[in-house]
Design an enzyme around this catalytic site. Sequence first.
Site, PDB file in Angstrom:
ATOM      1  N   LYS A  64      34.404 -70.809 -39.444  1.00  0.00           N
ATOM      2  CA  LYS A  64      34.483 -71.369 -38.073  1.00  0.00           C
ATOM      3  C   LYS A  64      35.569 -71.787 -37.083  1.00  0.00           C
ATOM      4  O   LYS A  64      35.665 -72.703 -37.989  1.00  0.00           O
ATOM      5  CB  LYS A  64      32.600 -71.880 -37.980  1.00  0.00           C
ATOM      6  CG  LYS A  64      32.283 -71.426 -36.235  1.00  0.00           C
ATOM      7  CD  LYS A  64      30.557 -72.589 -36.387  1.00  0.00           C
ATOM      8  CE  LYS A  64      30.660 -72.645 -34.612  1.00  0.00           C
ATOM      9  NZ  LYS A  64      31.607 -73.166 -33.418  1.00  0.00           N
ATOM     10  N   ASP A  66      37.155 -73.701 -34.091  1.00  0.00           N
ATOM     11  CA  ASP A  66      37.031 -74.385 -32.767  1.00  0.00           C
ATOM     12  C   ASP A  66      37.794 -74.251 -31.878  1.00  0.00           C
ATOM     13  O   ASP A  66      38.613 -74.621 -31.783  1.00  0.00           O
ATOM     14  CB  ASP A  66      37.199 -76.134 -33.356  1.00  0.00           C
ATOM     15  CG  ASP A  66      35.969 -76.428 -32.724  1.00  0.00           C
ATOM     16  OD1 ASP A  66      35.157 -76.530 -31.859  1.00  0.00           O
ATOM     17  OD2 ASP A  66      36.025 -78.462 -32.852  1.00  0.00           O
ATOM     18  N   GLU A 205      34.357 -77.295 -39.599  1.00  0.00           N
ATOM     19  CA  GLU A 205      33.208 -77.103 -38.894  1.00  0.00           C
ATOM     20  C   GLU A 205      31.728 -76.392 -39.130  1.00  0.00           C
ATOM     21  O   GLU A 205      30.937 -76.199 -39.019  1.00  0.00           O
ATOM     22  CB  GLU A 205      33.182 -76.959 -37.476  1.00  0.00           C
ATOM     23  CG  GLU A 205      32.253 -77.016 -36.336  1.00  0.00           C
ATOM     24  CD  GLU A 205      32.477 -76.629 -35.134  1.00  0.00           C
ATOM     25  OE1 GLU A 205      31.430 -76.181 -34.078  1.00  0.00           O
ATOM     26  OE2 GLU A 205      33.945 -76.364 -34.729  1.00  0.00           O
TER      27      GLU A 205
END
Length: 348
Positions: A64, A66, A205
């Site tokens: 993921k 960011d 994350e």
Amino acid sequence: MSSRRPRSQPLLADDAPVRSRARKPRDPKQPQLPFDAMPERVEPCLAQLRPKPPGRDRYLYEVKLDGYRLAIHIEPKRIRILTRGGHDWTHRFPAIAAAAKELGVATAILDGEAVVHDAEGRTDFGALQQSLGGRGGKRSSSEAIFVAFDLLYFDGHDVRGMELASRRHLLESLLADAPEAIQFSEEIEGDGDAIFEAACVHGLEGIIAKDRDSAYRSGRLGDWYKIKCIQSESFMVVGYERSASARGGIGSLLLAAWSGHDLGYVGSVGTGFKERDAQELRGLLDKLATKKAPVAYEGRRKNVVWCQPTLVAEIEFRAWTHDGKLRHAAYKGLRDVQDNAAVYRIES
């Protein structure tokens, strides 16, 4: 010394890097298909939040990111870089736009995120914002790179109806010799639970799980899932608590989320912003000051400055308290209006 920017570190399983398998090159004997009209803009496919990986074989996993969700439109005579809300930010990412011109394809739409990596190779939202001059800043980012994870249009053909695995196969071939400012988001192979655990151990994350057989569908329809190690959501800033000792005079920001058609108070955040952040926030919030509280609030009001609910902040937090307040919250940065970030909605 190499000037290459750090890439995300490979996730480890039993001390061995977990990497995607080698892909075959695109078959040059593919049949020639009629050209499709190129969309002016495509509403992005969004991931639903899940507490754990789906755990079924049809899903592929990626780290993921960011950053800012963007779409790169490569057209015969121009490059356009659009935000999630459809705003043209081509001028804000000149290095990415220049790299897109060198991809060697006449037409394409790439879906991905602009990111800045920290010294450990993790994506850093705050660093990305600073590279752009902060919320509402006018600077162009020379540090940001574009991590592409999907291909929506390719060489005159709308490929959104193809299954994800095939779209990514074409995307990887397209980016095989891409300049450094555009990178391919590699699949992480293995068990979803193990991949998620490794991501959290390495301070990432979280991960994204995508149905490899799915077509590209705009909206949050359940084809993609996000599983977060640390929760991070967007909340409305509705005021701040004054402090004579805190930098910038802000002791904490007061936050709200949507509850039906109204905003509901969800707590405050007093950590995560540096002196420059606090000074910028104070200037913005004082211009939005209002005497009427935008939310129901039962705390001490003596040092509270209420503000019109206009600014959206990205907040990292560990959990929710029993009375619906954020626990161990930390400020990450303000979302830009053009980013079109959705304010968190409390489920009734």
